[in-house]
Design a protein around this motif. Sequence first.
Motif, PDB file in Angstrom:
ATOM      1  N   ARG A  90      38.201  32.098  36.840  1.00 52.99           N
ATOM      2  CA  ARG A  90      38.891  32.102  38.130  1.00 52.99           C
ATOM      3  C   ARG A  90      40.322  32.622  38.012  1.00 52.99           C
ATOM      4  O   ARG A  90      40.871  33.175  38.976  1.00 52.99           O
ATOM      5  CB  ARG A  90      38.887  30.693  38.712  1.00 52.99           C
ATOM      6  CG  ARG A  90      39.524  30.585  40.101  1.00 52.99           C
ATOM      7  CD  ARG A  90      39.444  29.167  40.628  1.00 52.99           C
ATOM      8  NE  ARG A  90      40.061  29.068  41.949  1.00 52.99           N
ATOM      9  CZ  ARG A  90      41.353  28.837  42.154  1.00 52.99           C
ATOM     10  NH1 ARG A  90      42.163  28.689  41.128  1.00 52.99           N
ATOM     11  NH2 ARG A  90      41.831  28.761  43.395  1.00 52.99           N
ATOM     12  N   LEU A 128      32.748  33.196  41.832  1.00 56.10           N
ATOM     13  CA  LEU A 128      34.176  33.205  42.165  1.00 56.10           C
ATOM     14  C   LEU A 128      34.688  34.598  42.513  1.00 56.10           C
ATOM     15  O   LEU A 128      35.888  34.789  42.688  1.00 56.10           O
ATOM     16  CB  LEU A 128      34.971  32.636  40.975  1.00 56.10           C
ATOM     17  CG  LEU A 128      34.607  31.201  40.583  1.00 56.10           C
ATOM     18  CD1 LEU A 128      35.265  30.826  39.258  1.00 56.10           C
ATOM     19  CD2 LEU A 128      35.005  30.222  41.684  1.00 56.10           C
ATOM     20  N   THR A 130      34.938  37.263  40.698  1.00 46.93           N
ATOM     21  CA  THR A 130      35.683  37.919  39.619  1.00 46.93           C
ATOM     22  C   THR A 130      34.719  38.852  38.897  1.00 46.93           C
ATOM     23  O   THR A 130      33.756  38.383  38.286  1.00 46.93           O
ATOM     24  CB  THR A 130      36.242  36.892  38.613  1.00 46.93           C
ATOM     25  OG1 THR A 130      37.146  36.014  39.279  1.00 46.93           O
ATOM     26  CG2 THR A 130      36.966  37.592  37.474  1.00 46.93           C
ATOM     27  N   ARG A 397      44.859  33.594  41.708  1.00 49.07           N
ATOM     28  CA  ARG A 397      44.081  33.541  40.472  1.00 49.07           C
ATOM     29  C   ARG A 397      44.910  33.039  39.299  1.00 49.07           C
ATOM     30  O   ARG A 397      44.372  32.729  38.245  1.00 49.07           O
ATOM     31  CB  ARG A 397      43.516  34.911  40.151  1.00 49.07           C
ATOM     32  CG  ARG A 397      42.455  35.366  41.137  1.00 49.07           C
ATOM     33  CD  ARG A 397      41.737  36.584  40.622  1.00 49.07           C
ATOM     34  NE  ARG A 397      40.709  37.014  41.557  1.00 49.07           N
ATOM     35  CZ  ARG A 397      39.495  36.491  41.618  1.00 49.07           C
ATOM     36  NH1 ARG A 397      39.163  35.510  40.798  1.00 49.07           N
ATOM     37  NH2 ARG A 397      38.609  36.943  42.486  1.00 49.07           N
TER      38      ARG A 397
END
Length: 401
Positions: A90, A128, A130, A397
């Motif tokens: 994250r 998430l 990403t 983040r």
Amino acid sequence: MGLFGLFGSGNVGNDGSLVALLDHLRADRPEAEVDALCGGPETVTARYGIPAARLHWFRGEYRTAARPGDILGKGVGKLVDAFRIAAWVRRHDVVLVPGTGILESTLPLRPWGMPYSLFLVCAAGRLLRTPVALVGVGASETGSRPVRGLTRWAARLAAYRSYRDTLSRDAIRAMGVDTRNDEVYADLVFALATPPPGDSSGPPGPVCVGVMDFGGSNDERDRADELRRRYLDGMTRFVRALAAEGRPVRLLTGDDVDRPVTEAILEAVDSPLVTAAATASLGDLMKEMAVADTVVATRYHNLVCALKVGTPALAVSYAAKSDRLMADMGLGEHCHPARDIDAGLLLEQFHALERNRAEVRQTLAEGNPVLAGRVRRQFEALNALLPASGAAPDPARQETP
């Protein structure tokens, strides 16, 4: 940016892939903040100058779980790792998994080891938002259903996949992953700087023999002891034969676990002509190989190093990836099976390679720029996934959950 893998754990091939990508990021994204989640964080920070966190919460992860406390610790650790890995993912704009055989089962592994950890990274990345990129990785098929399942889902959940050879892409496709948009480039190590070649006009150089603690693949655990004995006996006979011919031999390894093999060969051969080199990196390996006449290598990245520095090499092949690499370099006939070493035949193949040394060196001189060019194209393709140069990190983040 986050870098994920078994770095700093004693395998110089894994670390070489890390260095290749770090070199690219430092040249192309000098302002980027980079850290790692890896097996040996202290080593990674000390050697490569980036912050690093431990991959596993349980410090006894790599010990055999013989005691109840270890069994409990590993079980709890797997649950804790799910939250730790998600929190680490994250904090990053993108997670990169550089090179290595992270999707392979050509050596023994357990499903709750790297397959589970990689699945957690890719699942967290998808959940998430990403992006997780598998960059120039190696892969292989396996008969283990848990390993196969975790590998398949990790590959499916990754935002980007590329491979170091066609065998790897074919293996992932066979597991049920759509690879139509996946590209094949080359091993990232071919992007590393090469030491200057040895002086061919001087006295003959040594023969570098790369050995490993070889006990078969993940699907051959029941034969591991037999394969290990057969491999050690065959390599010992081969090294003894070289020493009997008056050839200086330098024993090389590619992982800390290989050191007992060199010690056993040194003790069995007992010759001043046979010595062992201390190599802590692919750079060290390449320096040894650059001044050698010939290399006989088992570990895949030992073989890559020999080819990269242009030294004629013979592969003692334990996996199809070695055969494919040699074939791609035009040296497919210079391979010998690690599972069934015939010391006499290996010596004949060695002599045949030496007779063709000049031709082989020319073949390598022509092939190396091609592979280096493929890695450059890999990095160009990867740039499209990375944050724009100069872009500020996403503050959301950077917060620790």
